[in-house]
Write a protein that holds these residues in place. Structure first.
Motif, PDB file in Angstrom:
ATOM      1  N   ALA A   1       0.838  -1.196   0.000  1.00  0.00           N
ATOM      2  CA  ALA A   1       0.000   0.000   0.000  1.00  0.00           C
ATOM      3  C   ALA A   1       0.876   1.251   0.000  1.00  0.00           C
ATOM      4  CB  ALA A   1      -0.912  -0.001   1.217  1.00  0.00           C
ATOM      5  N   GLY A   2       0.310   2.330  -0.528  1.00  0.00           N
ATOM      6  CA  GLY A   2       1.012   3.602  -0.566  1.00  0.00           C
ATOM      7  C   GLY A   2       1.759   3.868  -1.852  1.00  0.00           C
ATOM      8  N   THR A   3       1.744   2.921  -2.791  1.00  0.00           N
ATOM      9  CA  THR A   3       2.504   3.098  -4.035  1.00  0.00           C
ATOM     10  C   THR A   3       1.606   3.316  -5.249  1.00  0.00           C
ATOM     11  OG1 THR A   3       2.573   0.704  -4.402  1.00  0.00           O
ATOM     12  CG2 THR A   3       4.403   1.693  -3.183  1.00  0.00           C
ATOM     13  N   ASP A   4       0.307   3.078  -5.125  1.00  0.00           N
ATOM     14  CA  ASP A   4      -0.613   3.194  -6.257  1.00  0.00           C
ATOM     15  C   ASP A   4      -1.947   3.709  -5.725  1.00  0.00           C
ATOM     16  OD1 ASP A   4      -2.523   2.782  -8.267  1.00  0.00           O
ATOM     17  OD2 ASP A   4      -1.477   1.048  -9.073  1.00  0.00           O
TER      18      ASP A   4
ATOM     19  N   ALA B   1      -2.383   7.244   1.671  1.00  0.00           N
ATOM     20  CA  ALA B   1      -2.961   5.927   1.915  1.00  0.00           C
ATOM     21  C   ALA B   1      -3.420   5.786   3.362  1.00  0.00           C
ATOM     22  CB  ALA B   1      -1.945   4.843   1.567  1.00  0.00           C
ATOM     23  N   VAL B   2      -2.595   6.223   4.304  1.00  0.00           N
ATOM     24  CA  VAL B   2      -2.942   6.115   5.724  1.00  0.00           C
ATOM     25  C   VAL B   2      -4.216   6.888   6.030  1.00  0.00           C
ATOM     26  CG1 VAL B   2      -2.208   6.847   8.029  1.00  0.00           C
ATOM     27  CG2 VAL B   2      -0.630   5.596   6.554  1.00  0.00           C
ATOM     28  N   GLU B   3      -4.364   8.061   5.436  1.00  0.00           N
ATOM     29  CA  GLU B   3      -5.578   8.852   5.658  1.00  0.00           C
ATOM     30  C   GLU B   3      -6.812   8.102   5.157  1.00  0.00           C
ATOM     31  OE1 GLU B   3      -7.372  13.326   4.726  1.00  0.00           O
ATOM     32  OE2 GLU B   3      -5.458  12.686   3.858  1.00  0.00           O
ATOM     33  N   ALA B   4      -6.706   7.485   3.974  1.00  0.00           N
ATOM     34  CA  ALA B   4      -7.836   6.725   3.428  1.00  0.00           C
ATOM     35  C   ALA B   4      -8.162   5.515   4.287  1.00  0.00           C
ATOM     36  CB  ALA B   4      -7.525   6.286   1.995  1.00  0.00           C
ATOM     37  N   PHE B   5      -7.132   4.825   4.762  1.00  0.00           N
ATOM     38  CA  PHE B   5      -7.363   3.641   5.582  1.00  0.00           C
ATOM     39  C   PHE B   5      -7.961   4.019   6.935  1.00  0.00           C
ATOM     40  CE2 PHE B   5      -3.395   1.885   3.267  1.00  0.00           C
ATOM     41  CZ  PHE B   5      -4.148   1.704   2.109  1.00  0.00           C
ATOM     42  N   ALA B   6      -7.554   5.171   7.481  1.00  0.00           N
ATOM     43  CA  ALA B   6      -8.088   5.609   8.769  1.00  0.00           C
ATOM     44  C   ALA B   6      -9.575   5.913   8.670  1.00  0.00           C
ATOM     45  CB  ALA B   6      -7.322   6.839   9.259  1.00  0.00           C
TER      46      ALA B   6
END
Length: 269
Positions: free
Chosen positions: A12-15, A56-61
């Motif tokens: 995660a975090g690359t696309d 990515a972290v913001e979306a997952f949170a």
């Protein structure tokens, strides 16, 4: 004793397209965990941190507020002759980037460490297991080092050698002595498109893995992604399997088998 499973999406975090799909999976599928790459894109972690990690972290949170991401450590490949003498610093830097991203959105801090392409384990050269275990102990992180190699090492002659088995046993003992949490087993599909063959064959592989999970908490990790031109360009020879793994996580047959096997889905080991 029950069988529990951490079901993880790696890379995660690359696309951004894959990250959107992973966020949706965290909100409404059996997926329970995610590993985030904080190193720069291109698997060459020199220079500024990967800007996609924070996004990515913001979306997952938003999708799963209680899920702590894992640090998917990347080391440059190929490594220089003799390997790296500053691996602990490199790993710590990547942990700090992810910790900063989670703090910024108020989500749980990283809770585990794992290794992109097995570089920490010595599968591509020098082993950095001692350094990884030391960093995990110091930062209170779990480590993706399986207690048993039976599911990950099927058919791999390298993992069957006495030297690798001895290194593995020593690392497990060191992790236990340091209080670092380990999964009972880890499993994935280690080949590319050619080895996966087609969706039905790939699904059968994962269904068989579910049946073979030992007692305790294990992990199955995948690399789900949607079919996009960017994925086809960056993952030549692997992109079809990634789209099939995305499909798998929403497949009623796979979901029912988890339930039929009585496997508890959890977010950490």
């Amino acid at each position: 004793m029950t069988r529990s499973l951490v079901l993880t999406a790696d890379d995660a975090g690359t696309d951004p397209d894959a990250d959107r799909e992973i966020a949706a999976l965290l909100a409404g599928s059996p997926l329970t965990a995610v590993g985030v790459i904080t190193a720069p894109e291109g698997d060459q972690p020199e220079g500024p941190a990967n800007p996609g990690a924070a996004r990515a972290v913001e979306a997952f949170a938003r999708a799963a507020p209680g899920v702590a991401p894992g640090v998917h450590v990347v080391l440059p490949t190929p490594a220089p002759e003799g390997g790296f003498d500053d691996v602990a610093d490199r790993v710590t830097d990547q942990i700090d980037v992810l910790a900063g991203a989670t703090s910024a959105v108020g989500s749980p801090p990283p809770d585990r460490l794992d290794s992109h392409q097995g570089t920490l384990y010595g599968l591509l050269g020098r082993s950095y297991l001692a350094e990884a275990i030391e960093v995990c102990a110091r930062r209170g992180l779990a480590f993706r080092l399986p207690r048993g190699l039976e599911l990950y090492g099927d058919g791999d002659p390298l993992l069957a050698t006495a030297a690798v088995r001895e290194r593995h046993a020593s690392a497990v003992a060191a992790a236990d002595a340091a209080g670092v949490r380990l999964p009972q087993a880890i499993a994935t599909h280690r080949g590319g498109d050619a080895e996966a063959r087609d969706y039905a064959t790939l699904r059968d592989h994962y269904l068989r893995l579910l049946a073979r999970l030992p007692e305790g908490t294990s992990e199955i990790f995948l690399h789900p992604a949607p079919d996009t031109p960017r994925l086809r360009e960056l993952s030549d020879g692997w992109w079809r399997k990634r789209t099939w793994e995305l499909r798998l996580l929403g497949d009623p047959v796979f979901i029912r088998e988890i339930e039929r096997q009585g496997i508890d889905l959890v977010s950490r080991w």
